[in-house]
Design a protein around this motif. Structure first.
Motif, short mmCIF file in Angstrom:
data_model
loop_
_atom_site.label_atom_id
_atom_site.label_comp_id
_atom_site.label_asym_id
_atom_site.label_seq_id
_atom_site.Cartn_x
_atom_site.Cartn_y
_atom_site.Cartn_z
N TYR A 127 -14.54 -23.82 -137.41
CA TYR A 127 -15.21 -22.30 -137.19
C TYR A 127 -15.51 -21.86 -138.78
CZ TYR A 127 -16.76 -17.72 -135.83
OH TYR A 127 -17.54 -16.53 -135.72
N LYS A 132 -19.64 -21.21 -138.09
CA LYS A 132 -19.94 -19.88 -137.72
C LYS A 132 -21.31 -19.56 -137.99
CE LYS A 132 -17.42 -17.83 -141.26
NZ LYS A 132 -16.18 -17.09 -141.73
N GLY A 137 -21.87 -21.94 -134.03
CA GLY A 137 -20.64 -20.85 -133.93
C GLY A 137 -20.02 -20.42 -132.75
#
Length: 311
Positions: A127, A132, A137
């Motif tokens: 992430y 993200k 994300g």
């Protein structure tokens, strides 16, 4: 270390949020063992907290160039914490979390805690390192919470060895419902620094509502806890109506008036409400004092949220 420096590091780690991570693993332990099992619970809680704090720090490490433009007041772009120090802290916390999970694995003679910790660490890195910034994300963030809850559930069957039938017998609905909830909150928060787009805010709110509905249906899924469902259906539905209402109320305000302030308040409330959600789940499946123990985490989280931003 001067107080201002400590404050900067606390802001970098978003320390108020860490109690939501602990509440997740406590809920997972309560569902699968019926209580918080002593030193194992301490180790799992420490592992979860350390990895959560690592994720917060590494988030700012990977985002330092973006933050220099959009959030110049954050600790790294403002120069209050050096990029090198933040990197050492972030990766150090992540390794320390894995070590804590490894010690639990050794203590309980089960590979499941370290396996879940490794999955959680990979989700955090994935992430923070780039997902993200893509459409994946919110889903990556949701998986971080899924593995965090599963880290708490990893003490299932103590003190037996890790056996596949025990893992297969777990009802994973709570973990994935928490993950879905975070997907909705992350989706809702995607433009919290600017003027929000109502369509995105509505879709995030509907995803949060879907997660609440899933959690409300837990008693009718397959054996989600060691001691089974403990309160009457009417009380259970009222409980989730109240919990969902307190979360969605602020989201509706932000949809009607999508200002940065309203969106940040809605997101902060939704994050803090994770503790309430975990306590509500625990109340349905264990002795009430375990739910009270989870709910008690609200106090330090709220106190620290007055000092440090949660988003």
């Amino acid at each position: 270390m001067p107080f201002t420096t400590l404050r900067s590091y606390a802001e970098l780690m978003r320390v108020a949020n860490v109690f939501t991570s602990v509440s997740n693993v406590w809920m997972g332990m309560i569902l699968t063992t019926g209580y918080l099992p002593g030193w194992s619970a301490v180790g799992i809680s420490l592992a979860s907290a350390l990895m959560y704090l690592a994720g917060m720090v590494l988030n700012d490490v990977f985002d330092h160039q973006i933050d220099a433009v959009e959030r110049p007041g954050r600790p790294i772009p403002s120069g209050r914490v050096s990029l090198t120090s933040a990197k050492i802290l972030g990766w150090g916390l992540l390794v320390a979390g894995l070590i804590a999970a490894g010690l639990v694995t050794f203590y309980v003679q089960s590979y499941l805690p370290i396996a879940m910790a490794i999955c959680l660490s990979l989700a955090i890195i994935g992430y923070d390192a780039g997902l993200k910034q893509t459409w994946l994300g919110p889903f990556a963030m949701g998986m971080c919470r899924v593995f965090n809850v599963l880290l708490g559930m990893s003490l299932v069957g103590l003190p037996t060895e890790w056996r596949l039938p025990e893992i297969a017998s777990l009802n994973l609905l709570p973990a994935f419902a928490i993950g879905l909830y975070i997907i909705g909150v992350t989706w809702f928060a995607r433009d919290e620094a600017g003027e929000g787009k109502r369509r995105t805010l509505v879709m995030g709110s509907l995803t949060v509502l879907a997660a609440m509905v899933l959690l409300a249906t837990m008693p009718w899924s397959d054996a989600p806890a060691v001691h089974g469902f403990r309160i009457d259906s009417t009380g259970w539905f009222i409980l989730w109506f109240v919990v969902a209402g307190t979360i969605l109320r602020r989201m509706v305000v932000a949809i009607l008036q999508p200002t940065p302030r309203n969106m940040q308040r809605a997101v902060g409330n939704a994050i803090l409400s994770l503790i309430t959600i975990d306590a509500a789940i625990s109340l349905g499946y264990a002795d009430p004092y375990w739910a009270c123990a989870v709910l008690a985490l609200v106090a330090p989280a709220m106190q620290l949220s007055q000092m440090f931003k949660m988003t």
